[in-house]
Design an enzyme around this catalytic site. Sequence first.
Site, PDB file in Angstrom:
ATOM      1  N   ALA A  90      19.951 133.970  94.149  1.00 46.92           N
ATOM      2  CA  ALA A  90      19.880 132.770  93.327  1.00 46.92           C
ATOM      3  C   ALA A  90      18.616 131.990  93.676  1.00 46.92           C
ATOM      4  O   ALA A  90      17.995 132.206  94.721  1.00 46.92           O
ATOM      5  CB  ALA A  90      21.112 131.915  93.544  1.00 46.92           C
TER       6      ALA A  90
ATOM      7  N   GLU B 289      25.819 140.361  93.562  1.00 46.31           N
ATOM      8  CA  GLU B 289      26.991 139.959  92.785  1.00 46.31           C
ATOM      9  C   GLU B 289      26.861 140.386  91.339  1.00 46.31           C
ATOM     10  O   GLU B 289      27.828 140.846  90.722  1.00 46.31           O
ATOM     11  CB  GLU B 289      27.182 138.444  92.884  1.00 46.31           C
ATOM     12  CG  GLU B 289      27.665 137.995  94.244  1.00 46.31           C
ATOM     13  CD  GLU B 289      27.764 136.497  94.371  1.00 46.31           C
ATOM     14  OE1 GLU B 289      28.776 136.012  94.887  1.00 46.31           O
ATOM     15  OE2 GLU B 289      26.818 135.796  93.955  1.00 46.31           O
TER      16      GLU B 289
ATOM     17  N   GLU C  35      23.975 134.940 102.448  1.00 43.76           N
ATOM     18  CA  GLU C  35      24.367 133.539 102.314  1.00 43.76           C
ATOM     19  C   GLU C  35      24.779 132.895 103.638  1.00 43.76           C
ATOM     20  O   GLU C  35      24.499 131.712 103.876  1.00 43.76           O
ATOM     21  CB  GLU C  35      25.521 133.413 101.306  1.00 43.76           C
ATOM     22  CG  GLU C  35      25.105 133.546  99.853  1.00 43.76           C
ATOM     23  CD  GLU C  35      25.101 134.994  99.375  1.00 43.76           C
ATOM     24  OE1 GLU C  35      25.044 135.211  98.158  1.00 43.76           O
ATOM     25  OE2 GLU C  35      25.149 135.906 100.227  1.00 43.76           O
TER      26      GLU C  35
ATOM     27  N   GLY D  93      23.209 136.669  94.917  1.00 36.80           N
ATOM     28  CA  GLY D  93      23.582 136.680  93.513  1.00 36.80           C
ATOM     29  C   GLY D  93      23.149 137.930  92.785  1.00 36.80           C
ATOM     30  O   GLY D  93      23.782 138.340  91.809  1.00 36.80           O
TER      31      GLY D  93
END
Length: 271
Positions: free
Chosen positions: A77, A125, A145, A122
Site C-alpha cells: 500500500a 493480499e 506490516e 497489500g
Amino acid sequence: MTTTNKTVQDLTAKYEFLLCEIENKVAIVTIHRPPVNPLNTAVFKELTQLMTELENREDVQVIVLTGSGEKAFVAGADIREMLELEAVDMLEMNQTSRKAFSTIENLAKPVIAAINGLALGGGLELALACDLRIASEKAKFAFPEINLGIIPGGGGTQRLQRIVGQGIAKELLYFGEMITAEQALQWHIVNRVVPAENLLSEACEWAKKLAEKPSVALRMLKLAVNSGSNVDLESGLTIEMTCFGNAFATEDRKEGMQAFVEKRKPNFTGR
C-alpha cells in the site's frame, strides 16, 4: 498474446492507474503506478470499478492481473498516503481496499495473478484474492506490516491461512520477512513459477484455456469452491449440489456430453 485476428478493446481512457486490453475473451489488467505500483485509495476504487465492468462484458471470460515494469507486481500500500491518515480515515481506506479485494475474489470469472516482481503487503493480499497465481522466478513475497507497527488489513491474515495453513501463515505474518518465488511455490502461495520473460505468455495461455471452457460450469465451480470453503462440510455439499444442478441445466452440458459420446471437440456457447 498473439496478434493474429487481434481484437483489442482499450479501456485505459477511463482510468488513471489501470491499463486494460481485451483479446480473445481474455482481459489483461495492468496496475500502472511506476516504479513499484503501490496501492492507494484511487487504485482500490479503480480496481472495483474496472473488475465490475469486466464482469458484465460478454467479450471477457477470464482476467489476467499484473503490474507494470519488471520491479514489482505491487509493492504494498502507499505508505505516504497512510502516514497522513487519522484512524477514522484509515478505516475508510481499509473498507475501500476490502471492497476491491472482495470484488476480485467473488467475481464470477476466473482471475489469474501474473506476479512479475515484488508482491508485498497489500500486493500479496491482492494476489491472494485471485483464483490462480503464476510468478516470475524473480518475484518475492512478504507481509512486512509487523515491521511498521501494524498488521495486514486487506484480508492477508484470513486468506493466507486458508491457503497455507496457520503455521506457515503465522511464520510469514509474525516475522515479516521476504521469501522467494520458489519458497512461495513450496508453500502453495503460487501455482507455478516461470522465467520472467515467459510470465505473461504463460498466464495468458492459462487464461486462453479457461476461456474455452463452458462459462456457466466454470462460474459454478468458482462459486462452489469459494462459498464452500467458509461453511461446514454438509453446507458445502449442499452448495455443491445446487451449483451442479445449475451447470447440468445448461445447453453446454448437453453439448459437452454429446461431444464426448461422438468423440469430437465440444462447441461451448456459454448457455
